[in-house]
Design a protein around this motif. Structure first.
Motif, PDB file in Angstrom:
ATOM      1  N   GLU A 186     -28.662-105.728  24.174  1.00 18.79           N
ATOM      2  CA  GLU A 186     -28.835-105.570  25.722  1.00 18.79           C
ATOM      3  C   GLU A 186     -27.588-105.893  26.479  1.00 18.79           C
ATOM      4  N   LEU A 187     -27.026-105.099  27.271  1.00 21.37           N
ATOM      5  CA  LEU A 187     -25.848-105.129  28.166  1.00 21.37           C
ATOM      6  C   LEU A 187     -26.306-105.908  29.674  1.00 21.37           C
ATOM      7  N   ILE A 188     -25.800-106.893  29.962  1.00 18.44           N
ATOM      8  CA  ILE A 188     -26.155-107.303  31.563  1.00 18.44           C
ATOM      9  C   ILE A 188     -24.864-107.542  32.140  1.00 18.44           C
ATOM     10  N   SER A 189     -24.926-107.408  33.474  1.00 18.58           N
ATOM     11  CA  SER A 189     -23.688-107.503  34.303  1.00 18.58           C
ATOM     12  C   SER A 189     -23.141-109.024  34.318  1.00 18.58           C
ATOM     13  N   SER A 215     -22.480-110.801  36.730  1.00 19.85           N
ATOM     14  CA  SER A 215     -23.099-111.602  37.762  1.00 19.85           C
ATOM     15  C   SER A 215     -24.587-111.979  37.470  1.00 19.85           C
ATOM     16  N   GLU A 216     -25.353-111.102  36.597  1.00 17.99           N
ATOM     17  CA  GLU A 216     -26.413-111.659  36.020  1.00 17.99           C
ATOM     18  C   GLU A 216     -26.526-112.703  35.187  1.00 17.99           C
ATOM     19  N   PHE A 217     -25.348-112.442  34.479  1.00 15.93           N
ATOM     20  CA  PHE A 217     -25.072-113.566  33.354  1.00 15.93           C
ATOM     21  C   PHE A 217     -24.980-114.898  34.122  1.00 15.93           C
ATOM     22  N   LYS A 247     -25.975-115.855  36.955  1.00 11.94           N
ATOM     23  CA  LYS A 247     -27.190-116.224  37.652  1.00 11.94           C
ATOM     24  C   LYS A 247     -27.942-117.070  36.800  1.00 11.94           C
ATOM     25  N   LYS A 248     -28.057-116.476  35.384  1.00 14.23           N
ATOM     26  CA  LYS A 248     -29.168-117.180  34.585  1.00 14.23           C
ATOM     27  C   LYS A 248     -28.510-118.374  34.204  1.00 14.23           C
TER      28      LYS A 248
END
Length: 149
Positions: A11-14, A16-18, A20-21
């Motif tokens: 699963e690829l995430i942006s 910025s989401e990385f 934020k987590k």
């Protein structure tokens, strides 16, 4: 398993989401640490429970710590004996092992073994409490699980 199957399951995430987590997990950890330190100074103090836990963590870990240090010392003596025998210094193996274990390896091994043994035990106990819904029951009864565990 083909390489295409492996790539399709990632699963690829942006970025910025990385980020934020990671910030969220740091925030949750900080809140947990602050609550834990704050609970040390709030009443009621469960002194008997704290002493029992300290005894279980410290004295209860003694057999496994001693066995780990013993076998490490034996391996150190065995490995250094071959090298020291070349120089005719086999009489100093005991001093070498005792100084090496007491000053250097003993505290490190003791810390690692105690931390590993007790953290795995506490994690399994908490996991069991979550599976059997004991944590939810404590919350439903109005008890703070951070205080009374």
């Amino acid at each position: 398993m083909a390489a295409g199957d492996l790539l399709s399951s990632i699963e690829l995430i942006s970025p910025s989401e990385f980020a934020k987590k990671k910030v969220l997990s740091l925030q949750e950890y900080s809140i947990l640490a602050a609550q834990s330190v704050g609970n040390l100074f709030r009443k009621p103090l469960y002194v008997a429970d704290m002493l029992q836990q300290a005894d279980m963590i410290g004295f209860g870990s003694l057999p496994i710590v001693l066995s780990a240090v013993f076998f490490t010392g034996a391996a150190l003596a065995l490995n250094s004996a071959t090298t020291l025998s070349r120089f005719g210094a086999t009489t100093v193996i005991g001093q070498l092992v005792s100084i090496g274990i007491v000053r250097e390896l003993g505290p490190v091994l003791a810390g690692l073994v105690v931390a590993g043994r007790n953290s795995s035990g506490m994690a399994s106990e908490l996991g069991s409490m979550i599976v059997t819904e004991q944590i939810d029951a404590m919350r439903a009864l109005g008890t703070d699980p951070m205080r009374s565990w």
